[in-house]
Design an enzyme around this catalytic site. Structure first.
Site, PDB file in Angstrom:
ATOM      1  N   SER A 111      72.693   5.674  16.746  1.00 56.60           N
ATOM      2  CA  SER A 111      72.006   5.937  18.015  1.00 56.60           C
ATOM      3  C   SER A 111      72.346   4.824  18.991  1.00 56.60           C
ATOM      4  O   SER A 111      72.459   3.663  18.592  1.00 56.60           O
ATOM      5  CB  SER A 111      70.489   5.965  17.783  1.00 56.60           C
ATOM      6  OG  SER A 111      69.810   5.827  19.008  1.00 56.60           O
ATOM      7  N   HIS A 144      78.775  10.415  18.754  1.00 55.54           N
ATOM      8  CA  HIS A 144      79.341  11.121  19.916  1.00 55.54           C
ATOM      9  C   HIS A 144      80.799  11.523  19.645  1.00 55.54           C
ATOM     10  O   HIS A 144      81.228  12.628  19.984  1.00 55.54           O
ATOM     11  CB  HIS A 144      79.322  10.223  21.151  1.00 55.54           C
ATOM     12  CG  HIS A 144      77.966   9.750  21.580  1.00 55.54           C
ATOM     13  ND1 HIS A 144      77.570   8.438  21.475  1.00 55.54           N
ATOM     14  CD2 HIS A 144      76.914  10.413  22.118  1.00 55.54           C
ATOM     15  CE1 HIS A 144      76.338   8.312  21.936  1.00 55.54           C
ATOM     16  NE2 HIS A 144      75.912   9.482  22.337  1.00 55.54           N
ATOM     17  N   ALA A 164      77.234   4.880  26.238  1.00 56.07           N
ATOM     18  CA  ALA A 164      77.028   3.928  25.137  1.00 56.07           C
ATOM     19  C   ALA A 164      77.469   4.623  23.840  1.00 56.07           C
ATOM     20  O   ALA A 164      76.722   4.722  22.868  1.00 56.07           O
ATOM     21  CB  ALA A 164      75.584   3.442  25.055  1.00 56.07           C
ATOM     22  N   GLU A 194      80.126   6.522  16.977  1.00 53.93           N
ATOM     23  CA  GLU A 194      80.826   7.480  16.113  1.00 53.93           C
ATOM     24  C   GLU A 194      80.142   8.869  16.105  1.00 53.93           C
ATOM     25  O   GLU A 194      80.821   9.874  15.915  1.00 53.93           O
ATOM     26  CB  GLU A 194      80.898   6.886  14.700  1.00 53.93           C
ATOM     27  CG  GLU A 194      81.844   7.575  13.755  1.00 53.93           C
ATOM     28  CD  GLU A 194      83.276   7.742  14.278  1.00 53.93           C
ATOM     29  OE1 GLU A 194      83.783   6.824  14.972  1.00 53.93           O
ATOM     30  OE2 GLU A 194      83.871   8.799  14.010  1.00 53.93           O
ATOM     31  N   MET A 228      74.811  10.458  27.291  1.00 52.46           N
ATOM     32  CA  MET A 228      74.333   9.428  28.221  1.00 52.46           C
ATOM     33  C   MET A 228      75.165   8.156  28.077  1.00 52.46           C
ATOM     34  O   MET A 228      74.746   7.079  28.521  1.00 52.46           O
ATOM     35  CB  MET A 228      72.848   9.139  27.984  1.00 52.46           C
ATOM     36  CG  MET A 228      71.982  10.374  28.237  1.00 52.46           C
ATOM     37  SD  MET A 228      70.297   9.996  28.720  1.00 52.46           S
ATOM     38  CE  MET A 228      69.723   9.106  27.283  1.00 52.46           C
TER      39      MET A 228
HETATM   40  P1  AMP Z   1      72.870  10.877  23.853  1.00 58.87           P
HETATM   41  O1  AMP Z   1      73.986  10.144  24.501  1.00 58.87           O
HETATM   42  O2  AMP Z   1      72.018  10.032  22.981  1.00 58.87           O
HETATM   43  O3  AMP Z   1      72.087  11.714  24.845  1.00 58.87           O
HETATM   44  O4  AMP Z   1      73.538  11.918  22.861  1.00 58.87           O
HETATM   45  C1  AMP Z   1      74.534  12.795  23.284  1.00 58.87           C
HETATM   46  C2  AMP Z   1      74.793  13.804  22.196  1.00 58.87           C
HETATM   47  O5  AMP Z   1      75.228  13.127  21.007  1.00 58.87           O
HETATM   48  C3  AMP Z   1      73.541  14.598  21.803  1.00 58.87           C
HETATM   49  O6  AMP Z   1      73.901  15.945  21.554  1.00 58.87           O
HETATM   50  C4  AMP Z   1      73.098  13.909  20.546  1.00 58.87           C
HETATM   51  O7  AMP Z   1      72.343  14.730  19.682  1.00 58.87           O
HETATM   52  C5  AMP Z   1      74.435  13.531  19.919  1.00 58.87           C
HETATM   53  N1  AMP Z   1      74.265  12.441  18.955  1.00 58.87           N
HETATM   54  C6  AMP Z   1      73.653  11.244  19.154  1.00 58.87           C
HETATM   55  N2  AMP Z   1      73.651  10.519  18.010  1.00 58.87           N
HETATM   56  C7  AMP Z   1      74.244  11.281  17.065  1.00 58.87           C
HETATM   57  C8  AMP Z   1      74.520  11.110  15.661  1.00 58.87           C
HETATM   58  N3  AMP Z   1      74.187   9.997  15.022  1.00 58.87           N
HETATM   59  N4  AMP Z   1      75.152  12.111  15.013  1.00 58.87           N
HETATM   60  C9  AMP Z   1      75.491  13.265  15.661  1.00 58.87           C
HETATM   61  N5  AMP Z   1      75.257  13.476  16.967  1.00 58.87           N
HETATM   62  C10 AMP Z   1      74.639  12.517  17.667  1.00 58.87           C
END
Ligand code: AMP
Length: 280
Positions: A187, A39, A34, A37, A32
């Protein structure tokens, strides 16, 4: 070289088709935006294993309830593109809402059992929103392997289930959670935290590590959970949705047949909801 920015499904199909025609492989990282590290670690795994990495950036309205943070979710496309360029990602898929959900869109994907506990209880709309967008993204991208973070452990299990059940021809791989030195899981929502809240947030990981250690020492799940919840509130968290030890496969309460355990948490600091999890 700057990543190729793709905004429509036809161009995306051509991109993947051309790679495959040349005998190359594609790794896919849905996000999504933003980016941080965490990602980028998924992207590096994709680059290493497949040679090519496609990142989608789409803040999916279907996975937010009306009272949640869809409008204020951070959108930093230019910065994201720079970060992806710096690690050699070749392509970005950045569709508009009307591209992902064109007029007449009427299908939703619901994964049953594994979606029900934990996040499913507190965010009942969430996994259907995630499953629907992920199926559409996986089919549009046509990648060889898609990478998801263990940070969202239940989500990873939901996605593994839908890939298996719907025979989606992209392999799903989980990647370990990337943390700050303090232990705080990276996050995009950490951007909402004040410095004071961040100092409290780092306690979550420590308390979860204590829970895992106490379980290994043979203490009872109920007693561990009760003590940990007290500790989290004492640390300054305002509300706990769950802080619990579950069967790592079913995410139900551990039973005699449980062979792997997982600590999972969702808790609030002000208006920010943090989630984390840890293997025992
Ligand atoms: P998001 O943009 O929050 O939807 O996350 C996109 C992808 O990145 C998802 O598969 C998340 O699980 C992964 N992700 C987010 N934060 C982390 C993290 N701290 N360590 C590893 N993967 C992450």
């Amino acid at each position: 070289m700057s990543p190729n920015v793709i905004t429509n499904p036809l161009d995306l199909r051509h991109y993947t088709h051309d790679l495959h025609k040349r005998g190359q492989r594609l790794g896919f990282v849905p996000t999504m935006g933003a980016l941080h590290e965490g990602h980028l670690t998924l992207c590096r795994a994709a680059l290493e294993e497949c040679g090519n990495c496609l990142v989608s950036i789409f803040v999916n309205p279907k996975q937010f309830a009306p009272h949640e943070d869809f409008d204020k979710y951070p959108r930093t496309l230019e910065r994201d593109a720079e970060l992806l360029k710096s690690i050699g990602v070749q392509a970005i898929f950045a569709p508009g809402v009307d591209v992902m959900y064109p007029p007449g869109f009427q299908t939703s994907v619901t994964v049953s059992d594994i979606s029900k506990p934990l996040e499913g209880e507190y965010r009942p709309h969430f996994f259907t929103g995630v499953a629907t967008v992920v199926v559409r993204l996986l089919l549009l991208a046509g990648a060889d392997i898609a990478y998801f973070g263990e940070k969202d452990y239940q989500q990873l299990q939901v996605i593994k289930a839908l890939q298996r059940d719907l025979a989606i021809p992209t392999e799903i791989k989980g990647v370990a959670t990337v943390r700050e030195e303090s232990g705080l899981a990276l996050s995009s929502r950490n951007a909402y935290l004040s410095p004071e809240q961040k100092a409290i947030a780092v306690q979550l990981n420590k308390i979860m590590a204590d829970m895992a250690a106490d379980l290994r020492d043979g203490n009872s799940v109920d007693a561990i959970e009760y003590q940990a919840q007290q500790n989290l509130l004492l640390a300054g968290f305002e509300k706990i949705d769950y802080l619990t030890i579950r069967d790592a496969t079913t995410l139900m309460l551990p039973s005699d047949t449980t062979t792997a355990w997982r600590v999972l948490a969702a808790a609030w600091l002000g208006t920010t909801r943090l989630i984390d999890n840890m293997a025992v």
